[in-house]
Design an enzyme around this catalytic site. Sequence first.
Site, PDB file in Angstrom:
ATOM      1  N   LYS A 184      -4.697  -8.973  -6.547  1.00 61.96           N
ATOM      2  CA  LYS A 184      -6.000  -9.384  -6.011  1.00 61.96           C
ATOM      3  C   LYS A 184      -7.099  -8.366  -6.334  1.00 61.96           C
ATOM      4  O   LYS A 184      -6.820  -7.167  -6.470  1.00 61.96           O
ATOM      5  CB  LYS A 184      -5.910  -9.645  -4.515  1.00 61.96           C
ATOM      6  N   LYS A 211     -11.276  -3.320  -3.552  1.00 59.50           N
ATOM      7  CA  LYS A 211     -12.284  -2.246  -3.586  1.00 59.50           C
ATOM      8  C   LYS A 211     -11.700  -0.982  -4.172  1.00 59.50           C
ATOM      9  O   LYS A 211     -12.368  -0.218  -4.827  1.00 59.50           O
ATOM     10  CB  LYS A 211     -12.744  -1.901  -2.160  1.00 59.50           C
ATOM     11  N   LYS A 246       0.835  -1.211   0.000  1.00 55.88           N
ATOM     12  CA  LYS A 246       0.000   0.000   0.000  1.00 55.88           C
ATOM     13  C   LYS A 246       0.867   1.257   0.000  1.00 55.88           C
ATOM     14  O   LYS A 246       0.488   2.272  -0.574  1.00 55.88           O
ATOM     15  CB  LYS A 246      -0.970  -0.013   1.188  1.00 55.88           C
TER      16      LYS A 246
HETATM   17  N1  AQP Z   1      -9.559 -10.536  -3.777  1.00 52.45           N
HETATM   18  C1  AQP Z   1      -9.879 -11.179  -2.672  1.00 52.45           C
HETATM   19  N2  AQP Z   1     -10.028 -12.524  -2.698  1.00 52.45           N
HETATM   20  C2  AQP Z   1     -10.383 -13.196  -1.582  1.00 52.45           C
HETATM   21  N3  AQP Z   1     -10.624 -12.614  -0.396  1.00 52.45           N
HETATM   22  C3  AQP Z   1     -10.503 -11.271  -0.327  1.00 52.45           C
HETATM   23  N4  AQP Z   1     -10.665 -10.390   0.687  1.00 52.45           N
HETATM   24  C4  AQP Z   1     -10.416  -9.135   0.227  1.00 52.45           C
HETATM   25  N5  AQP Z   1     -10.080  -9.180  -1.069  1.00 52.45           N
HETATM   26  C5  AQP Z   1     -10.118 -10.488  -1.447  1.00 52.45           C
HETATM   27  C6  AQP Z   1     -11.067 -10.757   2.045  1.00 52.45           C
HETATM   28  O1  AQP Z   1     -12.198  -9.962   2.393  1.00 52.45           O
HETATM   29  C7  AQP Z   1     -12.158  -9.691   3.790  1.00 52.45           C
HETATM   30  C8  AQP Z   1     -12.422  -8.253   4.038  1.00 52.45           C
HETATM   31  O2  AQP Z   1     -11.409  -7.489   3.418  1.00 52.45           O
HETATM   32  P1  AQP Z   1     -11.124  -6.023   3.896  1.00 52.45           P
HETATM   33  O3  AQP Z   1     -12.259  -5.172   3.599  1.00 52.45           O
HETATM   34  O4  AQP Z   1     -10.664  -6.030   5.306  1.00 52.45           O
HETATM   35  O5  AQP Z   1      -9.907  -5.437   3.165  1.00 52.45           O
HETATM   36  P2  AQP Z   1      -8.963  -5.815   2.070  1.00 52.45           P
HETATM   37  O6  AQP Z   1      -8.443  -7.200   2.178  1.00 52.45           O
HETATM   38  O7  AQP Z   1      -7.954  -4.728   2.086  1.00 52.45           O
HETATM   39  O8  AQP Z   1      -9.958  -5.710   0.848  1.00 52.45           O
HETATM   40  P3  AQP Z   1      -9.818  -4.829  -0.417  1.00 52.45           P
HETATM   41  O9  AQP Z   1     -11.013  -5.064  -1.214  1.00 52.45           O
HETATM   42  O10 AQP Z   1      -8.511  -5.053  -1.100  1.00 52.45           O
HETATM   43  O11 AQP Z   1      -9.922  -3.349   0.120  1.00 52.45           O
HETATM   44  P4  AQP Z   1      -8.975  -2.145  -0.135  1.00 52.45           P
HETATM   45  O12 AQP Z   1      -8.923  -1.968  -1.623  1.00 52.45           O
HETATM   46  O13 AQP Z   1      -9.640  -0.978   0.550  1.00 52.45           O
HETATM   47  O14 AQP Z   1      -7.640  -2.490   0.468  1.00 52.45           O
HETATM   48  C9  AQP Z   1     -10.803 -10.162   4.310  1.00 52.45           C
HETATM   49  O15 AQP Z   1     -10.979 -11.388   5.005  1.00 52.45           O
HETATM   50  C10 AQP Z   1      -9.983 -10.366   3.067  1.00 52.45           C
HETATM   51  O16 AQP Z   1      -9.043 -11.420   3.222  1.00 52.45           O
END
Ligand code: AQP
Length: 330
Positions: free
Chosen positions: A194, A197, A113
């Site tokens: 991956k 969001k 990040k």
């Molecule tokens: N691509 C993914 N595949 C499988 N699992 C995923 N998770 C997130 N992306 C994937 C799982 O979703 C849960 C909640 O995630 P989070 O909101 O805590 O944050 P994150 O992992 O940082 O998700 P994002 O979508 O990538 O958000 P941003 O872009 O804001 O950083 C977790 O259990 C995660 O493992």
Amino acid sequence: MTSKVLVSGAQPSGELHLGNYLGALRNWTEMQANYDSLFFIVDQHAITIRQNPAELRRRTLTCAAQYIACGLDPQKCSIFIQSHVIGHAELAWVLGCMTPLGQLQRMTQFKDKQQKSENVDAGLLFYPVLMAADILLYNTELVPVGEDQKQHLELARDLAIRFNSTYSETFNVPEPYILKSGGRIMSLQTPTAKMSKSDSNALGTLYLFEEPESLQKKFRSAVTDSETEIRSAVNKPGISNLLAILSAATGKSIEALEKDYAGSSYSVFKNSVAEAVIEMLRPLRKRYTELMDDKTYLQTILQQGAENAQKRAYKMLSKVYRKTGFLERM
Ligand code: AQP
């Protein structure tokens, strides 16, 4: 119900996507009845990346509706917003005072990040300590973790052990709950990264509650490769990702799907994946619309969830403050 405590959460940093559902929420719905489960919306984590305040408020409420639409049942688990419970940030401060800086600087997600952001604030570095507090505050025994979160859970375990050995037995040392399905869903545009969001290319992310036509369009433009064969392989990340999505949506194995689609064109295959995902999400969409029409119900659920969590958090925080040496409040 067993007495084992299980916690997890997602950030309202954007709308929930297919990766969040297949990698987390769908699994949570299967676990909620078997554990003492707490699922929260981690808004304090979301501000580690600058957010628009009005948008953050809106998404926090929609995220609650999305949790329930995805199958979380307020009768079986507590659903609440992290910032509604006093204790997460407070415990994080105590734990942060026992965390070596180097351990935070080595976190893979921080390094990733950091590279993507122009300005990096201390909160981004501190994020795993807040996550450790989220877990330890409820004396959690099990944490469902995806690949990307394993390193953070390791820190929570280290901190529980360190606190216990410094001040006497206080926290359970949480165990990872290895999820049986879902894996890591990748971006449709950059299938080596991956699905996320906050992806700057919206075509790469399949939001759970976007219009079916829009999902179809995203599948059509999914990046594949110059071959024609539908099989899962390291050098075919796009097709492998689509196969993984189809497998998760239909319950069929990758091997069976490779046989089913032998000889099909990429466009026919992409269309089938789109249809399967749209079908899987159809009942969720219906429930989501109903929930968004009843904000009073959502607010009641969040209030009850926070009250339940607050009692537990307060008990743990008082114990931690006493052991740390803070004079008891009169
Ligand atoms: N691509 C993914 N595949 C499988 N699992 C995923 N998770 C997130 N992306 C994937 C799982 O979703 C849960 C909640 O995630 P989070 O909101 O805590 O944050 P994150 O992992 O940082 O998700 P994002 O979508 O990538 O958000 P941003 O872009 O804001 O950083 C977790 O259990 C995660 O493992």
